[in-house]
Scaffold this active site. Structure first.
Site, PDB file in Angstrom:
ATOM      1  N   GLY A 120     102.330  10.037  53.395  1.00 24.59           N
ATOM      2  CA  GLY A 120     102.209   8.576  52.940  1.00 24.59           C
ATOM      3  C   GLY A 120     103.198   7.657  53.404  1.00 24.59           C
ATOM      4  N   ALA A 121     104.458   8.080  53.614  1.00 25.83           N
ATOM      5  CA  ALA A 121     105.477   7.105  54.083  1.00 25.83           C
ATOM      6  C   ALA A 121     106.554   8.243  54.027  1.00 25.83           C
ATOM      7  CB  ALA A 121     105.797   6.212  53.206  1.00 25.83           C
ATOM      8  N   GLU A 179     111.223   7.462  54.117  1.00 25.07           N
ATOM      9  CA  GLU A 179     112.243   6.474  53.663  1.00 25.07           C
ATOM     10  C   GLU A 179     113.474   6.324  54.605  1.00 25.07           C
ATOM     11  OE1 GLU A 179     113.375  10.450  51.579  1.00 25.07           O
ATOM     12  OE2 GLU A 179     111.677   9.604  52.066  1.00 25.07           O
ATOM     13  N   ASN A 180     113.036   6.354  55.974  1.00 22.82           N
ATOM     14  CA  ASN A 180     114.136   6.324  56.949  1.00 22.82           C
ATOM     15  C   ASN A 180     114.926   5.250  56.510  1.00 22.82           C
ATOM     16  OD1 ASN A 180     112.753   8.343  58.617  1.00 22.82           O
ATOM     17  ND2 ASN A 180     111.238   6.674  59.038  1.00 22.82           N
ATOM     18  N   GLU A 204     109.363   4.057  48.565  1.00 19.68           N
ATOM     19  CA  GLU A 204     110.078   4.011  50.027  1.00 19.68           C
ATOM     20  C   GLU A 204     111.200   3.185  49.575  1.00 19.68           C
ATOM     21  OE1 GLU A 204     109.548   6.681  51.624  1.00 19.68           O
ATOM     22  OE2 GLU A 204     107.691   6.889  50.477  1.00 19.68           O
ATOM     23  N   HIS A 218     113.950   4.637  47.561  1.00 23.83           N
ATOM     24  CA  HIS A 218     114.840   5.671  48.133  1.00 23.83           C
ATOM     25  C   HIS A 218     116.028   4.969  48.847  1.00 23.83           C
ATOM     26  CE1 HIS A 218     112.823   9.346  47.888  1.00 23.83           C
ATOM     27  NE2 HIS A 218     111.761   9.083  47.948  1.00 23.83           N
TER      28      HIS A 218
END
Length: 859
Positions: free
Chosen positions: A278-279, A281-282, A313, A316
């Site tokens: 889904g994504a 968290e960079n 995200e 995070h």
């Protein structure tokens, strides 16, 4: 993945030797279509004279220079490691390599847009894939600063963790991306160093992305630049203003709740193609699946999920990025916290006020399913190596962990919980932690000793079942009332629960809560004296408000009332609990699948919550196709399709319910009459008011016709010609794999097993079509071929592709004793296969065994 593993013991040993200060990473993205140039300079201190290794996955290593001493790459580089001997107290390592682009969603993924031929790149580094882009000490506790310099076509957007600097023009270069574009202007971007972060949250996204920009003011007064990016061919569908609105709401909520300002300098959100998850968290550079850019109508469930994902995200940035786990055994804490916090923020800071109902319908059902597999594990899992991490991105790590955190919040108090979290961020900012570090702060703010709670909830596996038991006097009042707790034989732990007990009666035709008691229960039986002397209501609901993590059962009278009046139950969260209880009893073989089918068809038309509708209809599909007795399958499917079509025709025009009923009708169509209805939708001869047959719905209806053998490859090709996009290619691959013949299933199987050219998104789409059957016998000839392919696939493919094939090509719809026995035979014969592979096969087997038990109950 031979040669690419890393054990916890090795990581611990390396962390005792090495402390990393900085990375300078220079990437040249203008060297062609298959590889890019990577130069890394790492500065680190070490135990003098010690030996260790740095990680790198690359087809070619050109130079290795340690403290000015050139090392022979042929001697020091093997598999995924560069050996480093004779370390000094202060060290500088320089590595020059040619690294490879991927089409698997790992490392630096390269995508060419079929619409305009443009190249788009993005990185995905969790768990161990920054080593596919630069030389790195690939483990979360060796934090450092990262300074990226990137050479790329000058017209591109180049985005990383730090704000994008002004590029330096470098002149022209012939065909820098290998697409035959001729001479192109190129430039160099030199990013400022990041704060000290872990390598897996560094990022690079590059290509001719379209960007919309905004900003917000952080709680400490800083201006935080915001960006939303997507491919040019999707830009007309990008609703950036809405994404910015939800981001602002999330910033305000989290900065207040965590008592800590946003820790990075900017916040970009990039929607990228062919994404595995889904994504991710960079730090300051979050990547999302571009399916969240809605080119066609989507359900409200998907719209809400996008909001939860955006906030997940964002959470995070504090929990995971600012403070990071020491090793992957605490992965659950990263993900569970973000899942809990994002649901809390969605419910309290956005318009999606029923987010906890969504959580009960989707996350908890995922958790309960995962927790009853033979592969279930404690929330704090044993992570011996990287392969263990991969398979633990599961319903325990995300959904059960978040459910248990919700239970913990109910036990210690929300205010005390958030105060403890804020203290945790203050104490450990930019560091690495273990679970105990958080529990210490929660104990301080709540005054509770969490040692026993942690042992019972986090260090044991399995889900408990709670049932009400009571006696009544002649007037219908309770003379006894107990909550009885049981556990599975292989996971016998009984746990403490904080839960509500709700009483519901029909009031003017509405099933309304008339009383609620909140209690602590523990052990095999807990007496509830507060309820003695009260009138027995029509419905007794354990775990009212869904505080506890446990399966619940209804007493027989309550079950009858719930079945007859589920649609009359006013509270959507209470309805979700009843839906979940009925499904659990069906999966456990306690009630026949035909009863669940009847419950759904009789009540779904009045359900108001989109995710509850979607989850319930998915469960209806599994019940009708796999859990009913095989001799009853055809008539059940026909009846389900008839009712769904009838309900769709009666649904409010343009409603989410109408849309979902049509989608599931197409998916479950099984008779010629269903085919006629689908064809009439497609050609417009029987339009439903308010229903637009847009691009994506057209594909879904066409797939239903393909399933019935009423549409051929020529029609698939014609539809693809009208939608020559990446999504169109994926939909066409899925439709071709849906063709209901043994030959077509074999062709789909061979396309994936015989070649590794297909990108990850095409692989996933093909497996979905492969398993889309009404008559599962079309898969029977492939049972042997599937097991013959397992070991070669595991050895030769990347983890994400191998996992997709092991699960997606398993002929699960057969759900037969033949498949069960063949699976067990493979497991018996391959006891020494990779544990991660065996786990996936064991989970496949568990699904068949559960289906066989459900079929027996239905028979």
């Amino acid at each position: 993945m031979p040669g690419e593993n890393l054990t916890r013991a090795e990581a611990s040993e390396r962390a005792a030797i090495v402390d990393v200060q900085s990375y300078e990473v220079d990437l040249d993205l203008t060297t062609g279509a298959t590889t890019f140039a990577s130069t890394t300079v790492v500065r680190f201190t070490a135990t003098e004279g010690a030996s260790t290794f740095v990680d790198l996955v690359a087809p070619t290593v050109r130079e290795v220079v340690l403290n000015g001493r050139a090392l022979d790459p042929a001697q020091v580089f093997a598999d995924s490691r560069i050996a480093l001997d004779g370390l000094a107290a202060d060290n500088e390592l320089r590595v020059v390599a040619d690294c490879a682009y991927t089409n698997t969603g790992e490392g630096l993924h390269r995508f060419v847009d079929p619409v305009d031929g443009e190249v788009y790149l993005y990185t995905q580094f969790e768990v161990p894939d920054s080593r596919r882009v630069f030389a790195v000490f690939e483990q979360p506790d060796l934090k450092a600063t990262f300074a990226f310099t990137v050479t790329a076509p000058a017209a591109w957007e180049v985005v990383s963790n730090q704000p994008t600097p002004a590029p330096e023009a470098l002149g022209t270069k012939a065909d820098p991306t290998g697409t035959g574009a001729g001479d192109v202007e190129v430039a160099r971007w030199a990013f400022e160093p990041t704060p000290r972060i872990s390598s897996y949250i560094t990022a690079l996204v590059a290509g001719p992305y379209v960007v919309e920009r905004s900003e917000l003011t952080s709680s400490d007064g800083r201006t935080i630049p915001l960006g939303v990016f997507c491919r040019a061919s999707l830009a007309d569908h990008m609703d950036a203003d809405y994404v910015f609105d939800k981001t602002r709401e999330g910033f305000a909520f989290f900065e207040s709740a965590f008592e800590h300002p946003y820790p990075f300098d900017k916040y970009d959100q990039l929607f990228v193609p062919e994404y595995n998850m889904g994504a991710m968290e960079n730090a300051g550079c979050v990547t999302f699946t571009e399916t969240y850019v809605f080119r066609s109508k989507v359900t409200d469930a998907v719209k809400e999920r996008r909001v939860v994902t955006i906030l997940h995200e964002l959470a995070h940035m504090w929990f995971g990025d600012l403070v990071t786990m020491k090793w992957w055994n605490d992965l659950w804490l990263n993900e569970s916290f973000a899942e809990y916090a994002s649901t809390l923020a969605t419910a309290e800071a956005t318009e999606w006020r029923e987010a906890w109902t969504t959580f009960a319908a989707m996350e908890k059902s995922w958790a309960y399913r995962q927790d009853q597999l033979p592969s279930t594990h404690p929330i704090v899992a044993t992570i011996n190596d990287l392969e263990d991490v991969f398979v633990n991105f599961d319903g325990i790590t995300y959904a059960k962990g978040a459910s248990v955190l919700k239970q913990l919040v109910a036990w210690v108090g929300k205010e005390q919980f958030l105060a403890g979290v804020a203290a945790y961020f203050r104490k450990h900012a930019w560091g690495n932690t273990e679970l105990r570090d958080l529990l210490v702060e929660l104990e301080a703010t709540s005054g509770r000793d969490l040692t026993e709670w942690s042992a019972l909830w986090l260090e044991t596996a399995g889900v408990n079942t709670l049932r009400p038991e009571f006696e009544l006097d002649a007037h219908g009042r309770f003379t006894t009332f107990s909550v009885v707790q049981t556990a599975a034989a292989d996971h016998p732990t009984l746990r403490p629960h904080r839960l509500g007990i709700g009483f519901y009666d029909l009031v003017d035709g509405v099933l309304t809560r008339v009383h609620r008691t909140e209690v602590d229960v523990a052990g095999p039986r807990t007496e509830i004296p507060e309820l003695l002397g009260l009138d027995r209501p029509q419905l007794v609901l354990l775990n009212d408000d869904d505080l506890a993590y446990a399966k619940i059962r209804l007493d027989p009278a309550s079950l009858q009332v719930a079945t007859e009046h589920l649609a009359d139950l006013a509270d959507p969260l209470a309805r979700s609990l009843v839906w979940g209880s009925a499904w659990d009893a069906t999966r456990d073989g306690e009630t026949p699948a035909r009863d669940y089918v009847r419950l759904v068809l009789g009540n779904i038309a009045r359900e108001t919550e989109s995710t509850t509708i979607r989850t319930t209809l998915n469960q209806l599909a599994l019940a009708a196709k796999t859990y009913v007795a095989p001799e009853r399958r055809d008539e059940t499917l026909a009846h389900v399709g008839d009712v769904l079509w009838s309900l769709a025709q009666d649904a409010a025009p343009g409603s989410d319910l109408q849309f979902q009923l049509v989608k599931f009708f197409a998916h479950l169509a099984s008779t010629p009459a269903h085919g006629e209805a689908l064809r009439s939708l497609l050609d417009g001869s029987a339009a439903l008011d308010g229903l637009e047959i847009d691009t994506d719905l057209r594909w879904e209806i066409l797939e239903g016709l393909v399933l019935l053998d009423l549409a051929d490859d020529a029609e698939i090709e014609a539809t693809l010609d009208a939608d020559s996009t990446a999504t169109g290619q994926q939909s066409a691959a899925r439709a071709r794999a849906t063709v209901p013949t043994a030959a077509a299933k074999r062709a789909a199987f061979d396309r994936l097993v015989g070649s590794d050219d297909a990108p990850n998104a095409i692989v996933r789409a093909t497996t979905l079509g492969f398993q889309h059957v009404n008559d599962p016998e079309s898969l029977a000839p492939l049972v042997g071929a599937y097991f013959d392919a397992l070991l070669p696939l595991w050895d030769q493919r990347s983890y994400h592709i191998a996992e997709a094939l092991v699960t997606g090509l398993y002929p699960a719809p057969l759900a037969s004793t033949v498949l069960r026995d063949a699976t067990q035979e493979w497991l018996d014969a391959n006891a020494d296969a990779a544990p991660a592979l065996r786990r996936l096969v064991v989970e496949n087997l568990a699904g068949v065994e559960r289906a066989l038990a459900a079929q027996a109950a239905d028979a």
